[in-house]
Design a protein around this motif. Sequence first.
Motif, PDB file in Angstrom:
ATOM      1  N   LEU A 170      42.449  35.803  52.064  1.00 58.52           N
ATOM      2  CA  LEU A 170      43.535  36.447  51.329  1.00 58.52           C
ATOM      3  C   LEU A 170      44.170  37.502  52.213  1.00 58.52           C
ATOM      4  O   LEU A 170      43.469  38.355  52.769  1.00 58.52           O
ATOM      5  CB  LEU A 170      43.014  37.087  50.046  1.00 58.52           C
ATOM      6  CG  LEU A 170      42.474  36.126  48.983  1.00 58.52           C
ATOM      7  CD1 LEU A 170      41.828  36.906  47.848  1.00 58.52           C
ATOM      8  CD2 LEU A 170      43.578  35.240  48.448  1.00 58.52           C
ATOM      9  N   ILE A 171      45.497  37.461  52.335  1.00 58.13           N
ATOM     10  CA  ILE A 171      46.203  38.387  53.220  1.00 58.13           C
ATOM     11  C   ILE A 171      47.372  39.034  52.479  1.00 58.13           C
ATOM     12  O   ILE A 171      47.791  38.575  51.417  1.00 58.13           O
ATOM     13  CB  ILE A 171      46.714  37.683  54.500  1.00 58.13           C
ATOM     14  CG1 ILE A 171      47.705  36.569  54.156  1.00 58.13           C
ATOM     15  CG2 ILE A 171      45.538  37.118  55.293  1.00 58.13           C
ATOM     16  CD1 ILE A 171      48.323  35.890  55.372  1.00 58.13           C
ATOM     17  N   GLY A 172      47.907  40.110  53.061  1.00 58.37           N
ATOM     18  CA  GLY A 172      49.048  40.792  52.451  1.00 58.37           C
ATOM     19  C   GLY A 172      48.713  41.295  51.059  1.00 58.37           C
ATOM     20  O   GLY A 172      47.596  41.713  50.765  1.00 58.37           O
ATOM     21  N   ASP A 173      49.695  41.239  50.164  1.00 59.65           N
ATOM     22  CA  ASP A 173      49.494  41.707  48.795  1.00 59.65           C
ATOM     23  C   ASP A 173      48.458  40.870  48.046  1.00 59.65           C
ATOM     24  O   ASP A 173      47.789  41.385  47.146  1.00 59.65           O
ATOM     25  CB  ASP A 173      50.818  41.675  48.029  1.00 59.65           C
ATOM     26  CG  ASP A 173      51.771  42.787  48.459  1.00 59.65           C
ATOM     27  OD1 ASP A 173      51.302  43.747  49.104  1.00 59.65           O
ATOM     28  OD2 ASP A 173      52.972  42.695  48.150  1.00 59.65           O
ATOM     29  N   ALA A 174      48.329  39.609  48.396  1.00 65.19           N
ATOM     30  CA  ALA A 174      47.332  38.762  47.736  1.00 65.19           C
ATOM     31  C   ALA A 174      45.924  39.277  48.004  1.00 65.19           C
ATOM     32  O   ALA A 174      45.028  39.130  47.161  1.00 65.19           O
ATOM     33  CB  ALA A 174      47.457  37.316  48.209  1.00 65.19           C
ATOM     34  N   GLY A 175      45.726  39.877  49.165  1.00 68.28           N
ATOM     35  CA  GLY A 175      44.432  40.431  49.512  1.00 68.28           C
ATOM     36  C   GLY A 175      44.258  41.874  49.077  1.00 68.28           C
ATOM     37  O   GLY A 175      43.193  42.460  49.257  1.00 68.28           O
ATOM     38  N   GLY A 176      45.318  42.462  48.493  1.00 67.95           N
ATOM     39  CA  GLY A 176      45.253  43.861  48.088  1.00 67.95           C
ATOM     40  C   GLY A 176      45.323  44.824  49.245  1.00 67.95           C
ATOM     41  O   GLY A 176      44.730  45.898  49.206  1.00 67.95           O
ATOM     42  N   PHE A 177      46.103  44.466  50.303  1.00 70.03           N
ATOM     43  CA  PHE A 177      46.101  45.272  51.521  1.00 70.03           C
ATOM     44  C   PHE A 177      47.266  46.256  51.635  1.00 70.03           C
ATOM     45  O   PHE A 177      47.459  46.857  52.686  1.00 70.03           O
ATOM     46  CB  PHE A 177      46.090  44.361  52.747  1.00 70.03           C
ATOM     47  CG  PHE A 177      44.774  43.662  52.957  1.00 70.03           C
ATOM     48  CD1 PHE A 177      43.654  44.375  53.320  1.00 70.03           C
ATOM     49  CD2 PHE A 177      44.657  42.301  52.748  1.00 70.03           C
ATOM     50  CE1 PHE A 177      42.433  43.742  53.496  1.00 70.03           C
ATOM     51  CE2 PHE A 177      43.452  41.650  52.918  1.00 70.03           C
ATOM     52  CZ  PHE A 177      42.330  42.373  53.299  1.00 70.03           C
ATOM     53  N   GLY A 178      48.059  46.419  50.577  1.00 67.95           N
ATOM     54  CA  GLY A 178      49.122  47.414  50.651  1.00 67.95           C
ATOM     55  C   GLY A 178      48.544  48.813  50.787  1.00 67.95           C
ATOM     56  O   GLY A 178      47.415  49.081  50.365  1.00 67.95           O
TER      57      GLY A 178
END
Length: 337
Positions: free
Chosen positions: A253-261
């Motif tokens: 999971l990357i970006g917003d899907a991974g909760g990385f904001g």
Amino acid sequence: MDAIQHKRVIVAGAGPAGSVCAYLLHKAGVDVTLLDKAQFPRDKICGGGLTHKAYKLLSELYPDFQYDYNPVRHIKVTVNGKHTCEFDSSHEIRIVRREKFDHELLRQYEQAGGLFVNEGLKSFREEKDGSIVVTLSSGRELVCDYLVGADGANSCVRRQMMRQKDQKVLILEQYMEKNGGNEIEVLLSKDYSCGYYYRFPNNDFDAVGYCDHQNSIEKFRTILKNKNLEETTIKGAVITVSSDYIRHDRILLIGDAGGFGNRVTYEGLFYAFKTAENACKAIASEQSFSKVNSLFFKKKNREQQMTKFFYSRFGLAFSGFCCRWPRLVKFVFDRNV
């Protein structure tokens, strides 16, 4: 199973994280298919600010990539309605129109020869041999060795893997005529719940928005009224701020899907680019994503603690106090963007 088309990697979501990841995998010689149900160009709720670290990384990943943006250096921050600080940042913030910017990233991938399928991911299942069977919105099935979820905060991939609901921040935004000032405006207040009001000027209009943990249309309308701003068309989006990160060798999971904001500022584009790059490195070298992306997992935990302080009454009072020294605020700002 033999009749199902096999792909090395399937990337779900053609926003910045997905398009960059698919592009880098394709350039690395990895068989990849990019999926998205949206028709591009499509609008995206976002202030559209590319920080210095974001566009610096983008230039490293795409040396010849050209895109339209409005360069902004002047920043105006107001805390609790009475403390104001203005300064010019050392590096410009590049304000892009996400509709155009995201489409151009996808075009870069397609022009490089990458395969894009205009369908959404409906579900997936893991087989005993380690392969992953992906079911598309049409009912068609594909099988892959790696599945990359890059389908935003409402990620279908994330929802299927999570056992509990995520904590999310609601962003409400509208577009307005440019007010003539080429500056980024931010308002912080003890009346907001871990969030802020913003105005970001791009080349075509100003994006005016508000985000916090307890946001609502009524709350945003009150802010617009207090700012003497006319309501236009309000649109909404969410950002995942849960600290529960999925660790899987084959499903990334990357970006917003991974909760990385970013937990404090809710910046997403730099984190989209960087986690996309890390996912490519992990897959191409057959390393664990948890290992390759380890610094980012640690960074998110630090930001979680910083958020509690920054948006507390004491933190806001401290920020208001610091407004007396614009050079100090500028120094902290420059160090973090």
